[in-house]
Design a protein around this motif. Structure first.
Motif, PDB file in Angstrom:
ATOM      1  N   ILE A   8       6.366 -10.342  -0.394  1.00 10.62           N
ATOM      2  CA  ILE A   8       5.755  -9.483   0.640  1.00 10.62           C
ATOM      3  C   ILE A   8       5.925 -10.137   2.014  1.00 10.62           C
ATOM      4  CG2 ILE A   8       3.644  -8.270   1.367  1.00 10.62           C
ATOM      5  CD1 ILE A   8       2.584  -8.732  -1.549  1.00 10.62           C
ATOM      6  N   HIS A  10       5.216 -10.850   5.785  1.00  7.66           N
ATOM      7  CA  HIS A  10       3.975 -10.822   6.569  1.00  7.66           C
ATOM      8  C   HIS A  10       4.235 -10.353   7.992  1.00  7.66           C
ATOM      9  CE1 HIS A  10       0.373 -13.051   8.444  1.00  7.66           C
ATOM     10  NE2 HIS A  10      -0.101 -12.021   7.782  1.00  7.66           N
ATOM     11  N   GLU A  37       3.842  -6.275   4.771  1.00  7.68           N
ATOM     12  CA  GLU A  37       2.452  -6.177   5.249  1.00  7.68           C
ATOM     13  C   GLU A  37       2.463  -5.991   6.756  1.00  7.68           C
ATOM     14  OE1 GLU A  37      -1.477  -8.044   6.658  1.00  7.68           O
ATOM     15  OE2 GLU A  37       0.574  -8.437   7.287  1.00  7.68           O
ATOM     16  N   ASP A  39      -0.425  -4.698  10.235  1.00  4.16           N
ATOM     17  CA  ASP A  39      -1.819  -4.496  10.630  1.00  4.16           C
ATOM     18  C   ASP A  39      -1.912  -3.240  11.481  1.00  4.16           C
ATOM     19  OD1 ASP A  39      -2.854  -7.338   9.904  1.00  4.16           O
ATOM     20  OD2 ASP A  39      -1.055  -7.694  11.119  1.00  4.16           O
ATOM     21  N   ASN A 102       2.261  -2.503   2.736  1.00  8.73           N
ATOM     22  CA  ASN A 102       0.852  -2.915   2.644  1.00  8.73           C
ATOM     23  C   ASN A 102       0.246  -2.752   4.037  1.00  8.73           C
ATOM     24  OD1 ASN A 102      -0.720  -6.219   2.158  1.00  8.73           O
ATOM     25  ND2 ASN A 102      -1.657  -4.216   2.358  1.00  8.73           N
ATOM     26  N   GLU A 104      -2.681  -3.117   6.361  1.00  9.99           N
ATOM     27  CA  GLU A 104      -3.994  -3.751   6.535  1.00  9.99           C
ATOM     28  C   GLU A 104      -4.761  -3.004   7.624  1.00  9.99           C
ATOM     29  OE1 GLU A 104      -4.431  -7.973   7.599  1.00  9.99           O
ATOM     30  OE2 GLU A 104      -6.522  -7.520   8.086  1.00  9.99           O
ATOM     31  N   SER A 135      -5.123  -2.510   2.452  1.00  5.34           N
ATOM     32  CA  SER A 135      -6.038  -3.651   2.316  1.00  5.34           C
ATOM     33  C   SER A 135      -6.865  -3.786   3.584  1.00  5.34           C
ATOM     34  CB  SER A 135      -5.244  -4.937   2.049  1.00  5.34           C
ATOM     35  OG  SER A 135      -4.379  -5.203   3.128  1.00  5.34           O
ATOM     36  N   HIS A 178      -6.735  -9.734  -2.258  1.00 10.06           N
ATOM     37  CA  HIS A 178      -5.786 -10.408  -1.373  1.00 10.06           C
ATOM     38  C   HIS A 178      -6.488 -11.633  -0.767  1.00 10.06           C
ATOM     39  CE1 HIS A 178      -2.843  -6.798  -0.645  1.00 10.06           C
ATOM     40  NE2 HIS A 178      -3.291  -6.823  -1.878  1.00 10.06           N
ATOM     41  N   TRP A 202      -2.087 -14.747   0.597  1.00 16.01           N
ATOM     42  CA  TRP A 202      -1.530 -14.918   1.941  1.00 16.01           C
ATOM     43  C   TRP A 202      -1.968 -16.252   2.507  1.00 16.01           C
ATOM     44  CZ3 TRP A 202      -5.448 -15.253   5.697  1.00 16.01           C
ATOM     45  CH2 TRP A 202      -6.717 -14.793   5.293  1.00 16.01           C
ATOM     46  N   ILE A 222       2.470 -13.200   0.107  1.00 10.54           N
ATOM     47  CA  ILE A 222       2.686 -12.697   1.467  1.00 10.54           C
ATOM     48  C   ILE A 222       3.125 -13.889   2.314  1.00 10.54           C
ATOM     49  CG2 ILE A 222       1.587 -11.606   3.463  1.00 10.54           C
ATOM     50  CD1 ILE A 222      -0.417 -10.290   1.495  1.00 10.54           C
TER      51      ILE A 222
END
Ligand code: G3P
Ligand code: CA
Length: 229
Positions: A8, A10, A37, A39, A102, A104, A135, A178, A202, A222
């Motif tokens: 994954i 980041h 992943e 945000d 993913n 977040e 997540s 996570h 992570w 991650i």
């Protein structure tokens, strides 16, 4: 036998390109990641933007809270002099089902719009629920997603307490925990997996730590440097 670990990226592949930018997403895709992943925050005009911090100060030429800017204002900012803040839609279109995303939920009030976008991509563009993991550290955001759509796969983020994360995960039927990698031991990974949860850890960048996590049999790693995984 060690099962294959999910690789994954980041914030895209932020060891190689400015975090959460389309360049970082493209770099992660070129590393053949299984998932990316990112945000999200909600900006003043209502769109979801892909950005880590609550303020734009560290990464852009602007100053202030992400939520106090309209999308047009955020788009006018420069990320690390050369890049733009993307929307969640732009990131989804860039990924285009090539791997799992993913999402977040970093900012407040991000859950409802995220669920709406996920449902739209499933119904209009033939994405599948398995393309998404949502997540958050924010319990309320995860609860909102669970209320809106019970098919969306949830991951409970924790930097402090694995057991508390599991207790909360039960209430929203989350599929994954996570945790920060410093929380893990072979024993607590085994126990958590025996309860039926996936463990996506992570942020593991160092090759020795990556190997240790693989030895613990985590499900996903991650990393800022996904090619190291
Ligand atoms: O989702 C894992 C990790 O990204 C959580 O911490 O601060 O990097 O968003 P942070
Ligand atoms: Ca994150």
């Amino acid at each position: 036998m060690q099962e294959k670990v999910l690789v994954i990226g980041h914030r895209g592949a932020c060891g190689y390109a400015p975090e959460n930018t389309l360049a970082s997403i493209e770099k992660a895709l070129s590393c053949n990641v299984n998932a990316i992943e990112i945000d999200v925050h909600k900006c003043k005009s209502g769109e979801l933007v892909v950005f880590h911090d609550f303020t734009v100060d560290r990464l852009t030429n602007g100053s202030g809270e992400v939520s106090s800017f309209t999308l047009a204002e955020l788009k006018a900012l420069k990320v690390e002099s050369d890049y733009q803040i993307p929307t969640l839609i732009e990131v989804l279109d860039c990924i285009n089902k090539q791997c799992i995303i993913n999402i977040e939920l970093k900012g407040k009030n991000t859950a409802t719009e995220t669920a709406k976008i996920i449902q739209n991509y499933i119904h209009e563009y033939r994405w599948d629920y398995t393309h998404f993991i949502v997540s958050s550290f924010q319990q309320r955001e995860l609860e909102t997603i669970h209320t809106i759509d019970k098919n969306i796969v949830l991951g409970v983020l924790t930097k402090a307490n694995l057991e508390e994360a599991v207790t909360f995960a039960k209430t929203i039927k989350a599929k994954a925990i996570h945790p920060n990698y410093a929380l893990l031991s072979k024993n607590n990974v085994q126990k958590t997996k025996a309860l039926g949860y996936k463990i996506n850890v992570w942020t593991v960048n160092n090759v020795e730590a990556i190997e240790r996590m693989k030895g613990y049999n985590v499900d996903g790693i991650i990393s800022d440097f996904p090619d190291r995984v």
